[in-house]
Write an enzyme that holds these catalytic residues in place. Structure first.
Site, short mmCIF file in Angstrom:
data_model
loop_
_atom_site.label_atom_id
_atom_site.label_comp_id
_atom_site.label_asym_id
_atom_site.label_seq_id
_atom_site.Cartn_x
_atom_site.Cartn_y
_atom_site.Cartn_z
N LYS A 126 0.84 -1.19 0.00
CA LYS A 126 0.00 0.00 0.00
C LYS A 126 0.88 1.24 0.00
O LYS A 126 1.88 1.30 0.71
CB LYS A 126 -0.90 -0.02 1.25
N PRO B 204 9.56 -4.25 3.93
CA PRO B 204 10.08 -3.80 5.22
C PRO B 204 8.96 -3.61 6.23
O PRO B 204 7.81 -3.34 5.87
CB PRO B 204 10.76 -2.46 4.89
N VAL B 205 9.31 -3.73 7.50
CA VAL B 205 8.36 -3.58 8.60
C VAL B 205 8.44 -2.15 9.14
O VAL B 205 9.51 -1.53 9.14
CB VAL B 205 8.66 -4.60 9.71
N GLY C 247 2.40 -3.09 5.41
CA GLY C 247 2.78 -4.48 5.20
C GLY C 247 1.91 -5.46 5.97
O GLY C 247 1.38 -6.42 5.42
N GLY C 248 1.73 -5.22 7.28
CA GLY C 248 0.89 -6.10 8.07
C GLY C 248 -0.56 -6.03 7.63
O GLY C 248 -1.25 -7.05 7.53
N SER C 249 -1.05 -4.82 7.35
CA SER C 249 -2.43 -4.66 6.88
C SER C 249 -2.60 -5.34 5.52
O SER C 249 -3.65 -5.95 5.26
CB SER C 249 -2.77 -3.18 6.78
N ALA D 155 7.22 0.60 7.79
CA ALA D 155 7.80 1.26 6.63
C ALA D 155 6.83 2.15 5.87
O ALA D 155 7.20 2.71 4.83
CB ALA D 155 8.36 0.20 5.67
N ASP E 240 -5.96 0.47 8.11
CA ASP E 240 -5.72 0.29 6.68
C ASP E 240 -6.26 -1.03 6.14
O ASP E 240 -6.30 -1.22 4.92
CB ASP E 240 -4.21 0.34 6.38
#
Length: 267
Positions: free
Chosen positions: A7, A88-89, A95-97, A91, A127
């Site tokens: 995203k 990347p975390v 990423g997790g969403s 970032a 998100d």
């Protein structure tokens, strides 16, 4: 396999601090055609294995958002999930969403989603509802009020660059100066993006000045638009042609070999 599409916030306007501690936002979300990758096989109970370049940045694989997304959705049997962590975390790429959104799509394909899936998604993160569809949209409120947009930007070449510094969201939002600089404009997505801004760029650069270096390096490649995504530290650049993107990525990698890059197209 399901891709958890990265995203990016083509624009992110912070309008006000709320009494509940959150912020009123207006964001133009877009999604890149690459990201983390998830696979699932039937199992007696849910399980999760994480690997990839950024796997060591994931805290407690069984307590992360993928496991929570699995728990949030009814299924007749368990899944053994594999997550290749390529983004990347902390970032600014959701990423997790994005991972959670991919889980929702996988469950939808196999079993369908419950009628209240949007509420379940929002409980996992602001998100996540946008990441389920992973299509260009405007998010309002805390980001969970979604307005889909038709696209004049699908297929646009995009370069992501992260200087390999983590940027926790909380400190960046706390650094926002509280000034409402106005709403998103109306129009096509590219027009909205070009007229927009990211109100979190200044506080993020104050915390991690290297973000300013990334933006300057991207601006030097003469893109259509270069901006920080979310609360950072990832920045993006949009290009008119794939050749321009390829040349820009080569220039960035040569001058800053330690930075992370990903090239793709907007969905």
């Amino acid at each position: 396999m399901e891709t958890a599409y990265a995203k990016i916030n083509l624009a992110l306007h912070v309008r006000a601090r709320r009494e509940d501690g959150y912020h009123e936002l207006e964001s133009l979300f877009a999604f890149v055609d690459d990201g983390d990758r998830l696979t699932a096989t039937p199992a007696h109970r849910d399980a999760l294995d994480t690997f990839g370049e950024f796997a060591d940045r994931v805290d407690d694989p069984f307590g992360n958002i993928v496991a929570k997304a699995l728990t949030a959705l009814p299924r007749p049997r368990g899944w053994a999930m594999t997550l290749e962590k390529r983004l990347p975390v902390a970032a600014g790429l959701g990423g997790g969403s994005a991972d959670a959104g991919a889980v929702f799509r996988m469950v939808e394909r196999e079993h369908g989603l419950p009628a209240d899936w949007r509420r379940r998604a929002a409980k996992l993160g602001a998100d996540v509802p946008a990441c389920v569809a992973s299509r260009t949209c405007i998010g309002r409120g805390t980001g969970t009020e979604i307005e889909p947009l038709g696209g004049d930007i699908a297929g646009t070449p995009v370069l992501l660059v992260n200087p390999r510094v983590a940027m926790p969201t909380g400190p960046v939002f706390r650094g926002w100066d509280g000034c409402d600089r106005g709403a998103l404009t109306d129009g096509k997505p590219l027009d909205i993006a070009l007229a927009g801004r990211n109100d979190l760029e200044a506080p993020a650069i104050a915390l991690q000045p290297v973000i300013g270096d990334v933006l300057a390096s991207l601006d030097a490649t003469r893109p259509l638009l270069a901006r920080m995504s979310g609360s950072g530290a990832t920045c993006f650049a949009l290009f008119e042609e794939p050749d321009a993107l390829a040349a820009a990525q080569l220039q960035i990698v040569r001058r800053h070999p330690g930075w992370w890059t990903m090239a793709g197209r907007l969905r």
